[in-house]
Design an enzyme around this catalytic site. Structure first.
Site, short mmCIF file in Angstrom:
data_model
loop_
_atom_site.label_atom_id
_atom_site.label_comp_id
_atom_site.label_asym_id
_atom_site.label_seq_id
_atom_site.Cartn_x
_atom_site.Cartn_y
_atom_site.Cartn_z
CG ASP A 108 -1.81 1.21 1.31
OD1 ASP A 108 -2.95 1.09 0.85
OD2 ASP A 108 -1.37 2.26 1.82
CE LYS A 150 -3.85 4.75 0.97
NZ LYS A 150 -2.42 4.43 0.89
CE1 TYR A 208 0.59 7.78 2.70
CE2 TYR A 208 1.07 5.54 2.03
CZ TYR A 208 0.26 6.44 2.68
OH TYR A 208 -0.86 5.98 3.33
CG HIS A 254 -4.72 9.70 0.59
ND1 HIS A 254 -3.37 9.86 0.47
CD2 HIS A 254 -4.91 9.05 1.77
CE1 HIS A 254 -2.76 9.35 1.53
NE2 HIS A 254 -3.68 8.85 2.34
#
Length: 287
Positions: free
Chosen positions: A46, A76, A51, A109
């Site tokens: 994931d 996401k 990120y 997200h």
């Protein structure tokens, strides 16, 4: 073994019951973390645009030597992408960053930009436009499944009113001491799988002596107990770690929490301070 078990999404796609979270792992370190996880038997990784480690996830997956079709990759859409055009571009950006021909699961997200998380503006119309873009990516085969993250009931209902493809997951904060039971029940009732991020409360559960007593009773660690708790609620936990030893331990879940202990864990006092993670809006803070 839990790493060999899957849930089946509403469209028939199988998704491994335990995933590796990669939040706050920098891009360079992500390559080795993902490769190590896959070598240990993980098949579900994931990540997210936010990120900034999608490239590392893709590289780590390829370096593992495991066939692409045997690895489930979730990413996401940036929380600030709140238009059809931004979402279309976002799908393509993730495909390029990951260097993959398709993404297994692509998620919105957040229903709101992070700076306006749970603010007065609902972003209902904007999320409908974003969802339209995800549906088109799904129909085009760019993604195998589409879903949501941090969506409350009203946010989900807004999507369901216009969806031609129903959301397959909703990824939320859910752990011992903070389990949104009503949202989980509603979401599961709609045939949407609930994924649980931060199943160990970003490490804060490690400080809870009452939870430790129950973990000791089963001869397991607090993270193992916490991950098993989510699984017994029918959730898909996504523990984050770059440490192979922790990855291995997190997947050693060959025990069952009794109904009595589950009832106790469901009522553990809510954590109000998530330490360094408290700055994130989902933990009640601000960016």
């Amino acid at each position: 073994m839990i790493l060999d078990e899957n849930y089946t999404l509403s469209n028939g796609v199988e998704i491994p019951k335990l995933g590796l979270g990669t939040w706050m792992i920098d891009n360079a370190a992500t390559v080795g973390a993902v490769k190590a996880a896959i070598e240990l038997g993980y098949r579900h990784i994931d990540t997210a645009q936010a990120y900034q480690n999608e490239q590392g996830v893709g590289e780590g997956a390829r370096a593992s030597g495991v066939a692409r079709e045997d690895i489930f990759v979730t990413t996401k859409l940036d929380a600030g992408a709140k238009s059809y055009e931004a979402a279309v571009a976002g799908v393509d950006a993730s495909l390029e960053a990951l260097s993959l021909e398709y993404i297994d699961l692509f998620i919105i997200h957040s229903p709101h930009p992070w700076t306006e998380f749970r603010g007065e503006k609902t972003y209902f119309e904007e999320n409908r436009q974003v969802w339209k873009a995800l549906e088109e990516a799904y129909q085009a085969g760019k993604v195998r499944a589409i879903g949501l993250s941090n969506f409350e009931r009203g946010d989900i209902e807004n999507i369901l009113e216009v969806a031609t493809v129903k959301p397959m997951v909703n990824q939320i904060l859910a752990h011992i001491s903070n389990t949104p039971f009503e949202l989980i029940e509603y979401t599961q009732g709609e045939g949407i799988l609930v994924e649980a991020y931060s199943p160990v409360a970003h490490g804060e559960l490690l400080k809870n002596e009452h939870v430790k007593q129950i973990a000791d009773k089963y001869g397991v660690s607090i993270p193992q107990l916490s991950i098993r708790y989510d699984l017994q609620l029918g959730l898909l936990p996504l523990p984050k770690t770059a440490n192979p030893a922790h990855m291995k331990s997190n997947a050693e879940l060959d025990f069952v929490i009794s109904d009595e202990d589950m009832d106790y864990l469901k009522n553990v006092e809510t954590i109000k301070d998530y330490g360094d993670a408290s700055m994130m809006p989902v933990f009640g803070g601000k960016l």
